[in-house]
Design a protein around this motif. Sequence first.
Motif, PDB file in Angstrom:
ATOM      1  N   CYS A  37      21.511  35.108   1.409  1.00  0.00           N
ATOM      2  CA  CYS A  37      20.683  35.103   0.197  1.00  0.00           C
ATOM      3  C   CYS A  37      20.954  36.419  -0.545  1.00  0.00           C
ATOM      4  O   CYS A  37      20.240  37.409  -0.363  1.00  0.00           O
ATOM      5  CB  CYS A  37      19.206  34.971   0.556  1.00  0.00           C
ATOM      6  SG  CYS A  37      18.095  34.914  -0.869  1.00  0.00           S
ATOM      7  N   LYS A  51      19.715  28.306  -2.710  1.00  0.00           N
ATOM      8  CA  LYS A  51      19.869  29.227  -3.844  1.00  0.00           C
ATOM      9  C   LYS A  51      19.467  28.549  -5.145  1.00  0.00           C
ATOM     10  O   LYS A  51      18.747  29.118  -5.975  1.00  0.00           O
ATOM     11  CB  LYS A  51      21.315  29.710  -3.930  1.00  0.00           C
ATOM     12  CG  LYS A  51      21.746  30.635  -2.803  1.00  0.00           C
ATOM     13  CD  LYS A  51      23.242  30.912  -2.896  1.00  0.00           C
ATOM     14  CE  LYS A  51      23.733  31.700  -1.684  1.00  0.00           C
ATOM     15  NZ  LYS A  51      25.205  31.887  -1.691  1.00  0.00           N
ATOM     16  N   ARG A  70       8.136  37.021  -3.643  1.00  0.00           N
ATOM     17  CA  ARG A  70       8.655  37.504  -2.352  1.00  0.00           C
ATOM     18  C   ARG A  70       7.523  37.735  -1.364  1.00  0.00           C
ATOM     19  O   ARG A  70       7.646  37.419  -0.176  1.00  0.00           O
ATOM     20  CB  ARG A  70       9.450  38.792  -2.551  1.00  0.00           C
ATOM     21  CG  ARG A  70      10.821  38.597  -3.181  1.00  0.00           C
ATOM     22  CD  ARG A  70      11.675  39.841  -3.020  1.00  0.00           C
ATOM     23  NE  ARG A  70      11.059  41.013  -3.637  1.00  0.00           N
ATOM     24  CZ  ARG A  70      11.214  41.365  -4.907  1.00  0.00           C
ATOM     25  NH1 ARG A  70      11.972  40.617  -5.709  1.00  0.00           N
ATOM     26  NH2 ARG A  70      10.630  42.440  -5.389  1.00  0.00           N
ATOM     27  N   ILE A 125      16.621  33.085   3.975  1.00  0.00           N
ATOM     28  CA  ILE A 125      16.006  33.967   2.984  1.00  0.00           C
ATOM     29  C   ILE A 125      15.833  35.397   3.496  1.00  0.00           C
ATOM     30  O   ILE A 125      15.580  36.322   2.721  1.00  0.00           O
ATOM     31  CB  ILE A 125      14.653  33.384   2.513  1.00  0.00           C
ATOM     32  CG1 ILE A 125      14.302  33.927   1.127  1.00  0.00           C
ATOM     33  CG2 ILE A 125      13.546  33.678   3.524  1.00  0.00           C
ATOM     34  CD1 ILE A 125      13.161  33.208   0.448  1.00  0.00           C
ATOM     35  N   THR A 126      15.970  35.605   4.795  1.00  0.00           N
ATOM     36  CA  THR A 126      15.866  36.960   5.358  1.00  0.00           C
ATOM     37  C   THR A 126      17.231  37.562   5.670  1.00  0.00           C
ATOM     38  O   THR A 126      17.315  38.656   6.230  1.00  0.00           O
ATOM     39  CB  THR A 126      15.025  36.950   6.643  1.00  0.00           C
ATOM     40  OG1 THR A 126      15.597  36.026   7.584  1.00  0.00           O
ATOM     41  CG2 THR A 126      13.586  36.551   6.360  1.00  0.00           C
ATOM     42  N   ASP A 127      18.296  36.862   5.312  1.00  0.00           N
ATOM     43  CA  ASP A 127      19.655  37.332   5.590  1.00  0.00           C
ATOM     44  C   ASP A 127      20.346  37.680   4.276  1.00  0.00           C
ATOM     45  O   ASP A 127      20.737  36.792   3.512  1.00  0.00           O
ATOM     46  CB  ASP A 127      20.443  36.238   6.323  1.00  0.00           C
ATOM     47  CG  ASP A 127      21.820  36.711   6.772  1.00  0.00           C
ATOM     48  OD1 ASP A 127      22.280  37.770   6.293  1.00  0.00           O
ATOM     49  OD2 ASP A 127      22.433  36.021   7.597  1.00  0.00           O
ATOM     50  N   PRO A 128      20.520  38.976   3.951  1.00  0.00           N
ATOM     51  CA  PRO A 128      21.114  39.354   2.664  1.00  0.00           C
ATOM     52  C   PRO A 128      22.559  38.895   2.501  1.00  0.00           C
ATOM     53  O   PRO A 128      23.044  38.782   1.373  1.00  0.00           O
ATOM     54  CB  PRO A 128      21.017  40.885   2.664  1.00  0.00           C
ATOM     55  CG  PRO A 128      20.849  41.278   4.090  1.00  0.00           C
ATOM     56  CD  PRO A 128      20.126  40.144   4.747  1.00  0.00           C
ATOM     57  N   CYS A 170      15.612  37.523  -1.873  1.00  0.00           N
ATOM     58  CA  CYS A 170      15.879  37.937  -0.495  1.00  0.00           C
ATOM     59  C   CYS A 170      14.752  38.820   0.028  1.00  0.00           C
ATOM     60  O   CYS A 170      14.316  39.763  -0.632  1.00  0.00           O
ATOM     61  CB  CYS A 170      17.210  38.691  -0.419  1.00  0.00           C
ATOM     62  SG  CYS A 170      17.690  39.080   1.276  1.00  0.00           S
ATOM     63  N   SER A 176      18.731  39.484  -5.027  1.00  0.00           N
ATOM     64  CA  SER A 176      17.653  40.411  -4.651  1.00  0.00           C
ATOM     65  C   SER A 176      16.292  39.963  -5.152  1.00  0.00           C
ATOM     66  O   SER A 176      15.267  40.459  -4.677  1.00  0.00           O
ATOM     67  CB  SER A 176      17.964  41.812  -5.190  1.00  0.00           C
ATOM     68  OG  SER A 176      18.075  41.782  -6.612  1.00  0.00           O
TER      69      SER A 176
END
Length: 881
Positions: free
Chosen positions: A463, A377, A396, A457-460, A469, A466
């Motif tokens: 991460c 982060k 992104r 980075i693909t797991d809200p 993510c 917004s």
Amino acid sequence: MGKAVRPIKERAKGLYERVTAEGYTSEEGDIVAVAKLADDLRDILLEYWIVEQQAIHDQNCMLIDAADLLVLNNCRRAQGAEYCHGDRRGCLQGTRDAVLSEIELWAEDFDKSPVFWLNGLAGTGKSTIAQTIAERVFAEARLGASFFCSRDFEDRSNLRFIFPTLAFQLAHEYSDFRSHFVSLLRSNPDVAHESLYNQMQKLIAEPLRKTGVSTVIVIDALDECKDSEPSSAILSVLGRFVGQIPKVKFFITGRPEPRIKTGFRLPLLVDSTDVFVLHNVPLSLVNNDIRLFLKHELSELAQRRQLERWPSDEHVDLMCHRAAGLFVYAVATVKFLDSDIHLPKNQLDVILKLPESTVHEGKTQFNLNTTLDSLYKSILQAAIREGYPDVDSKVRTTIGTIVLVVNPLSPRAIAELMDLDPGEVTLFLNKFQSLLTIGEDSNQPVKPFHKSFPDFITDPSRCANSRFCISPEHLHCEIVTNCLRVMNDGLEQNLLSLPEYALNSEVEDLQERIDNRVSIALRYACQSWHSHLAEAKGDVSDLITHLEVFLHGKFLAWLEVLSVLGDLRGAAVGLEKLMSWLQEVSQDDVLLNTARDCFNFVTKFFEPINVSATHIYHSALELCPISSIVRGLYYQRYRRDTCMPRVVVGATDSWDKAVSFSNKDQYVSCSWSPCGRFIAAQTQKTVEIRDQLTAELLTTLQPPETIRRLTGQLAYSPDGRSLACASDTSILIWDIQTGGVAGEICRGFKTVSMVWSLDGSTIGLIEFGGIVHRHDFTSDTTSSPGEFSFRDVLCLVAHEKSFQILVTAPIPYESNSATVEVFEFGRTLTMICSFRLSFRVRLIEGYRPPMRVSYSPATRCLLFPLVASSASLTVGILVTQ
């Protein structure tokens, strides 16, 4: 070799000067000093031995016969899987000493188990240890082969590439092995495409056993290979053969995922494996190693950047504490501090301000007070300032593309594929360099530096910002849309200027033409667009528009590229995915029908297109059915541009629904897999597993030498993982994933019909003469509840734990009806009903109801296969009721 040895000489000179200046004893006590001296000497000798062995290896490769080398190079294998490929680093001197010593002692002692599993959670340093072990055994001339699996690369995450790649390396290392291997490839060029069982037996076990080679084989990150089996397929096969090659050691690393753990617990492997659990090493020992690593790396960084008394011991201790036993945390920290655009001191301030976290790292809780998530982060937030939404979107897209692509792409290819400015892509990559592995130039591929970053980075839930993510569903949609744009812009007829009617193999400079005319981005788009399509969700209107342009104008040019790349099967797979996707997300029947016609075009003309891209126009398009949508879209356009032969009489009106294939030995039986994707076709000698889309041969199952012939009965288990096959003396149970015989039941039986129960626990079968049998796998027992006399058995029907049998009195020729009796049997045999069967067609002379009829109890319909009498088998059915 002289140039390679020069830096080793410089290190030795520096070591000598340090010893003569009492550089060791002046710093520490004598015991520690001597130990460090020994480590330094070993490192220098190790470097020299590696250079020496590499020179010997290169010299031996130069002596390989040119004809043999040509055969070897044609063998299918994964690229870049060996230990010496790329920029992999081994363990820092003085770290991981305990585990390295234990592995080395195991490798040297052939009285110990032949397999060693280094079991470790994500980020604990398994691959670094594997690299060190590979280097050390190579320096001692004992490394036969290595395979470093990686989910970032399609071939290095494919189980079927492991054994051919290992065999290829063994053949370059040992001349006796090479003689056996080359001879096998000459007699059976497709052996690398056979089942895992056959690959292990023919490519690895038999040559090693016959030559008596003593060697070590390293397989790293086995968990990164795609494997849907409950027990690792590679480990299942290895367990069957490892006892036959006692002079060979297998060092394997992998996370303790269920299929890996179950694989090592298989009866054939559990007693042959030593296990070292890396994450169970006392945290104090691991932290000491991490501290050594941080001090070494940051000392070099301080020297390069001319920083004095930086960092302090307190700061190193804090970073070590935050790593909490994860080497990957320490590596990411060093990469973050070593920024090209920020001062290391400022970067360290960011690290020191990280909040303590209570989040789990991935799905494994290492320490409630520290985690990789907080580091990731902070790196992301420090790289890009807030307040620039358009920049966030491009970030992104760039990072998400790196994370989601099937095979890593270079910065230049990413920019071309995603329609981004190359300068911006380079800028973003530089800002996130601590999270990525970046080459020295824009043509080298970029990939995440560790598997934990894509997971984060693909797991809200991990991460939560917004700005960074990535939503895989939406980005997959963006990637596939751009793939179609690249193909629509870049594809054209005869893009490679191939000679008329030429086979691909006849074009001597084919690879050069591909490199010059097909960019990396276009190549990726052609081969991988459908992989992203299957995951695409959200607003797909723009995607649909690009699909229409592609199918209506670029479809044949796409097939050209796949043909020359040797990936035509990808066209059939891609079009099947497209049809499924359109049925799910679109109401456009016109586009769906076009896709279905394109699919028929590929599967019908697969063989000629596969060997010759130009025959798309010269043969396939001309032989298209008159009603074909593909013919309507392309025929008039390309008939003007080429001197195509014309079909004057005999053109078909519509696509033939049947899939045909042939074998020099006559087929005697066939069976569909439960999923409908595969066909098992049996001769008296082998069973072939074929793709039902293209009829392409995927693997060949060969019975043991004790079996004289197969008799024509096949039955898939309900889960599709096993295949029962009747022989002249028993029933063989094949493991479909590995291709090995998993068991042999009902010895002495001559089976004429069989089927699995729906729960897979039993097999019902009928022996020649009408005797009914039921084999229970749970108890491994066979019972015989009854028999039939003077009646023809039409078929067996499976229920959950019991079966139904349909029988009839002998049916006269020219008859169109018969009485059918239905019996149910579990432990007993009971007649439950009878009905009159009427044939839609009259039975012709010479035709008898075959044993391989399928029956639907719900509709009381029988399905009769249409089987030609020649070696060519046509898969089709005639429904009667």
